[in-house]
Design an enzyme around this catalytic site. Structure first.
Site: not given
Ligand code: MEV
Length: 420
Positions: A78, A256, A272, A369
């Site tokens: 990513e 995430k 792992d 991004h």
């Molecule tokens: C994207 O890979 C991760 C985010 O969505 C985390 C978040 O929203 O805190 C930017």
């Protein structure tokens, strides 16, 4: 099963590739790609091996943990993750860095009994057999005890109508899953011999005895953007963190983001990462409600962050000693112990989270991004390394960017090149 699959695992890797190519009508170019990226080690590690699948590796910079500066290898596809980790780490370093105490590390080996007629009586008997059970576990892996590790604790729980005997096992510097499984199975076999019905004997990934905490305090000044004062950014981050404590929909995304950083460090360090993922998410639900793994609060003129999660990591074992890149990554990071790796990993998770929350509460995530995404977008439509910066420069000027536009831009650049 198709004929071509018969005995596939027994073939040499090259024969496997040839057989697969024929069955799946792959071109010569395709099989060359498979062969060019293959390795002897990969063939040793997995069944039906074809090739090595590569992912980009970069380093997170400017990370300070327990007053020590780190450069941390991260493996991830990513585009924005390593940039964000470095950005968050830098902001925290300017305010003194992360504090992440070295903590207890025991893995859990779970032996579960089913069809128990008298649960209370069995629990009492198991508790009376604790020393014996720990000795059986340790006899199954004497070298672990010689290194100062081994089965140290035993707890008996009764989930539903099952009885779970949880062994707390010190695996020293190793990842240790195999050792724990060996010890749990030895205890399971002994309990079977005593007439109990053992339904499972295996490591539990909910490693609540390997929790790692990392904390930081950031001066407001280190959070400001061109358009927003640091105090305002801090209050917004704290509110977004509150949301992740009460709304599982937000908590899943919050976590995430944290795991973007943690997984990338886990892959680079040969750990792992699926084990770490499952433990993290199970821990996030420990009170029955799925919550963010980190919290951010405003205190005086600082934003205070804290994260806690199970990090039963290792610096030896598994493929760590075999994979050349993994070994090199330890040289790059200078990380020498499992305790140090856990402290750095939790700090990267918190740095990653900070950068995401700051972007979300200020400019929005897409601005940063998309700039990074443009490069992969350009590559995805076939731009060569020399053409990528030209395509990116053009895309940055556009309002709505997608693959079709990237393709158009590339075609225009090539046409201009040909016309000159
Ligand atoms: C994207 O890979 C991760 C985010 O969505 C985390 C978040 O929203 O805190 C930017």
């Amino acid at each position: 099963m198709s004929d071509w699959q018969h005995g596939f695992y027994k073939l040499a890797a090259e024969e496997r590739r040839q057989r697969l190519a024929k069955a799946r009508q792959l071109s010569m170019d395709d099989t060359t790609v498979l062969a060019n990226t293959s390795s002897d080690l990969g063939d040793e590690l997995v069944e039906n091996y074809l090739t090595d699948y590569s992912l980009p590796e970069g380093v997170a910079l400017n990370l300070t943990v327990n007053d020590k500066p780190y450069v941390v290898p991260m493996v991830i596809e990513e585009p924005s993750v390593i940039a964000a980790a470095s950005n968050g780490a830098h902001r925290v370093s300017r305010s003194g860095g992360f504090t992440a105490p070295h903590q207890q590390r025991l893995l859990v080996g779970q032996v579960v009994l089913d069809q128990v007629t008298d649960v209370d009586k069995t629990v009492a008997w198991l508790n009376s057999q604790q020393d014996r059970i720990l000795a059986i576990a340790n006899e199954a892996h004497p070298s672990m005890q010689k290194r100062g590790g081994g089965a140290k604790t035993m707890t008996v729980r009764t989930p539903g109508d099952f009885i779970s005997i949880d062994l707390g096992i010190d695996v020293c510097q190793a990842m240790g899953a195999n050792s724990v499984n060996t010890m749990a199975e030895a205890v399971g076999n002994w309990l079977s011999d005593q007439g109990y019905h053992v339904i499972v004997a295996i490591l539990s990934n909910l490693a609540t005895q390997s929790l790692q905490t990392a904390k930081c305090e950031i001066a407001f000044a280190n959070l400001a953007t061109a358009e927003m004062a640091g105090a305002e950014v801090a209050h917004r981050i704290a509110r977004l963190s509150d949301l992740a404590q009460v709304d599982p929909f937000r908590a899943a995304t919050h976590n995430k983001g944290i795991m973007n950083g943690i997984d990338a460090v886990m892959i680079a360090s040969g750990n792992d990462w699926r084990a770490i993922e499952s433990g993290a998410h199970a821990y996030a639900t420990r009170d029955g409600h799925y919550r963010g793994l980190s919290t951010w609060t405003v205190e005086g003129d600082h934003l205070r962050g804290e994260i806690s999660l199970p990090l039963p990591v290792g610096v030896v074992g598994g493929s760590i000693g075999l994979n050349k890149m993994t070994k090199l990554n330890y040289k790059i990071s200078g990380i020498k112990s499992a305790e140090e790796l856990a402290a750095v990993t939790a700090s990267v998770g918190l740095a990653q989270n900070l950068a995401a929350l700051r972007a979300l509460t200020t400019t929005g995530i897409q601005a940063g991004h998309m700039k990074l995404q443009y490069r992969s977008l350009a590559a995805s439509v076939g731009a060569s390394p020399a053409e990528i910066p030209l395509v990116v420069a053009q895309l940055k000027k556009e309002k709505h960017v997608d693959q079709a536009l990237a393709r158009q831009v590339l075609a225009a650049i090539r046409k201009d090149g040909a016309d000159e």
